[in-house]
Motif scaffolding. Structure first.
Motif, PDB file in Angstrom:
ATOM      1  N   ARG A  17     -39.729  28.292   8.593  1.00  0.00           N
ATOM      2  CA  ARG A  17     -39.751  29.655   9.131  1.00  0.00           C
ATOM      3  C   ARG A  17     -38.641  30.548   8.573  1.00  0.00           C
ATOM      4  N   ILE A  18     -37.541  29.974   8.117  1.00  0.00           N
ATOM      5  CA  ILE A  18     -36.421  30.784   7.605  1.00  0.00           C
ATOM      6  C   ILE A  18     -36.547  31.045   6.099  1.00  0.00           C
ATOM      7  N   THR A  19     -37.405  30.313   5.403  1.00  0.00           N
ATOM      8  CA  THR A  19     -37.534  30.472   3.953  1.00  0.00           C
ATOM      9  C   THR A  19     -37.778  31.921   3.519  1.00  0.00           C
ATOM     10  N   PRO A  20     -38.718  32.660   4.116  1.00  0.00           N
ATOM     11  CA  PRO A  20     -38.931  34.040   3.658  1.00  0.00           C
ATOM     12  C   PRO A  20     -37.674  34.916   3.748  1.00  0.00           C
ATOM     13  N   LYS A  21     -36.899  34.738   4.800  1.00  0.00           N
ATOM     14  CA  LYS A  21     -35.663  35.522   4.964  1.00  0.00           C
ATOM     15  C   LYS A  21     -34.645  35.137   3.894  1.00  0.00           C
ATOM     16  N   LEU A  22     -34.505  33.844   3.624  1.00  0.00           N
ATOM     17  CA  LEU A  22     -33.574  33.399   2.580  1.00  0.00           C
ATOM     18  C   LEU A  22     -33.971  33.970   1.222  1.00  0.00           C
ATOM     19  N   VAL A  23     -35.250  33.906   0.898  1.00  0.00           N
ATOM     20  CA  VAL A  23     -35.741  34.429  -0.379  1.00  0.00           C
ATOM     21  C   VAL A  23     -35.441  35.921  -0.477  1.00  0.00           C
ATOM     22  N   GLU A  24     -35.650  36.634   0.613  1.00  0.00           N
ATOM     23  CA  GLU A  24     -35.375  38.078   0.631  1.00  0.00           C
ATOM     24  C   GLU A  24     -33.884  38.364   0.380  1.00  0.00           C
ATOM     25  N   ILE A  25     -33.010  37.672   1.092  1.00  0.00           N
ATOM     26  CA  ILE A  25     -31.563  37.862   0.946  1.00  0.00           C
ATOM     27  C   ILE A  25     -31.103  37.508  -0.464  1.00  0.00           C
ATOM     28  N   LEU A  26     -31.534  36.352  -0.951  1.00  0.00           N
ATOM     29  CA  LEU A  26     -31.095  35.880  -2.262  1.00  0.00           C
ATOM     30  C   LEU A  26     -31.652  36.743  -3.389  1.00  0.00           C
TER      31      LEU A  26
ATOM     32  N   ALA B 234     -29.712  39.953  -3.850  1.00  0.00           N
ATOM     33  CA  ALA B 234     -28.400  39.754  -4.463  1.00  0.00           C
ATOM     34  C   ALA B 234     -28.499  39.395  -5.947  1.00  0.00           C
ATOM     35  N   ASP B 235     -29.548  38.660  -6.332  1.00  0.00           N
ATOM     36  CA  ASP B 235     -29.684  38.189  -7.713  1.00  0.00           C
ATOM     37  C   ASP B 235     -31.149  37.835  -7.987  1.00  0.00           C
ATOM     38  N   PRO B 236     -31.835  38.615  -8.843  1.00  0.00           N
ATOM     39  CA  PRO B 236     -33.250  38.319  -9.110  1.00  0.00           C
ATOM     40  C   PRO B 236     -33.486  36.943  -9.738  1.00  0.00           C
TER      41      PRO B 236
ATOM     42  N   TRP C  51     -31.835  34.116  -8.883  1.00  0.00           N
ATOM     43  CA  TRP C  51     -31.138  33.162  -8.024  1.00  0.00           C
ATOM     44  C   TRP C  51     -31.698  31.743  -8.108  1.00  0.00           C
ATOM     45  N   GLU C  52     -32.986  31.601  -8.348  1.00  0.00           N
ATOM     46  CA  GLU C  52     -33.592  30.257  -8.374  1.00  0.00           C
ATOM     47  C   GLU C  52     -33.175  29.441  -9.598  1.00  0.00           C
ATOM     48  N   LYS C  53     -32.673  30.116 -10.634  1.00  0.00           N
ATOM     49  CA  LYS C  53     -32.366  29.441 -11.897  1.00  0.00           C
ATOM     50  C   LYS C  53     -31.000  28.765 -11.915  1.00  0.00           C
ATOM     51  N   SER C  54     -30.104  29.132 -11.009  1.00  0.00           N
ATOM     52  CA  SER C  54     -28.762  28.537 -11.034  1.00  0.00           C
ATOM     53  C   SER C  54     -28.695  27.329 -10.105  1.00  0.00           C
ATOM     54  N   SER C  55     -27.689  26.512 -10.336  1.00  0.00           N
ATOM     55  CA  SER C  55     -27.491  25.337  -9.474  1.00  0.00           C
ATOM     56  C   SER C  55     -26.617  25.680  -8.271  1.00  0.00           C
ATOM     57  N   ASP C  56     -26.220  26.947  -8.141  1.00  0.00           N
ATOM     58  CA  ASP C  56     -25.369  27.350  -7.016  1.00  0.00           C
ATOM     59  C   ASP C  56     -25.961  26.930  -5.682  1.00  0.00           C
ATOM     60  N   ILE C  57     -25.078  26.717  -4.720  1.00  0.00           N
ATOM     61  CA  ILE C  57     -25.504  26.475  -3.354  1.00  0.00           C
ATOM     62  C   ILE C  57     -26.086  27.793  -2.858  1.00  0.00           C
ATOM     63  N   LYS C  58     -27.255  27.725  -2.262  1.00  0.00           N
ATOM     64  CA  LYS C  58     -27.946  28.949  -1.835  1.00  0.00           C
ATOM     65  C   LYS C  58     -27.587  29.374  -0.419  1.00  0.00           C
ATOM     66  N   TRP C  59     -27.286  28.391   0.463  1.00  0.00           N
ATOM     67  CA  TRP C  59     -27.012  28.746   1.857  1.00  0.00           C
ATOM     68  C   TRP C  59     -26.321  27.580   2.547  1.00  0.00           C
ATOM     69  N   ASN C  60     -25.963  27.796   3.803  1.00  0.00           N
ATOM     70  CA  ASN C  60     -25.346  26.763   4.641  1.00  0.00           C
ATOM     71  C   ASN C  60     -26.302  25.579   4.833  1.00  0.00           C
ATOM     72  N   PHE C  61     -25.713  24.420   5.033  1.00  0.00           N
ATOM     73  CA  PHE C  61     -26.428  23.178   5.329  1.00  0.00           C
ATOM     74  C   PHE C  61     -27.231  22.635   4.147  1.00  0.00           C
TER      75      PHE C  61
END
Length: 183
Positions: free
Chosen positions: A124-133, A136-138, A140-150
């Protein structure tokens, strides 16, 4: 090639703790936050810890305030919240940064071992995370950065990263079976 045992982190009092102290254990390394939509994950992690600690599981809780400033407070305040609200008994450490200029060397290494694993499209939180990320960075899926908490990294008994679980991965149905395979 290095292992997790080559790194140290700081405990809640700021003292160095060598991760070599955990040799022979299966580790779940998690960046956490107390004011996040995923904060109830603490209860799931505690349940997992209660079920599997005696078989060799250790959870390394590293609070991080980089995502929406959702881990405010000192390490002791975070610990008081987690023990009071979720009954947390696994070790909690000093706050760290997991991305960027001041990221922990441990996280530089963890991310080099396992890149972004993708969010559960049904969470249920995936759409919000995708929107936020995406805002910030079109890319975002290509980097190995940590995307969010947990975000969770599973480490085998030899200190190697086996798997990376994004925050949307269910602890009971996805993380627990992977941990049990290593125990």
């Amino acid at each position: 090639m290095s292992t997790i045992y080559d790194f140290s982190i700081k405990d809640r009092e700021g003292k160095d703790v060598s991760l070599a102290d955990y040799k022979g254990k299966v580790l779940l390394v998690v960046n956490t936050a107390t004011e996040c939509g995923f904060t109830p994950t603490y209860a799931d992690l505690q349940k997992l810890y209660e079920e599997l600690a005696d078989k060799g599981l250790e959870i390394i809780d590293l609070p991080c305030n980089q995502f929406g400033e959702q881990a405010p407070g000192s390490a002791d305040e975070i610990h008081t919240f987690c023990t009071g609200r979720f009954g947390v008994t696994f070790p909690q450490f000093e706050k760290i940064e997991v991305n960027g200029e001041n990221e922990s060397e441990l996280y530089t290494w963890l991310k080099s071992q396992r890149g972004f694993a993708g969010f559960d499209p049904n969470h249920r939180i995936t759409p919000k995370l995708v929107e936020i990320l995406s805002a910030a960075d079109p890319d975002w899926e290509k980097s190995s950065d940590i995307k969010w908490n947990f975000t969770k990294f599973l480490i085998d008994r030899e200190g190697n990263v086996v798997e990376r679980f994004e925050p949307t991965a269910d602890v009971e149905t996805v993380v627990k079976p992977a941990v049990e395979k290593l125990l």
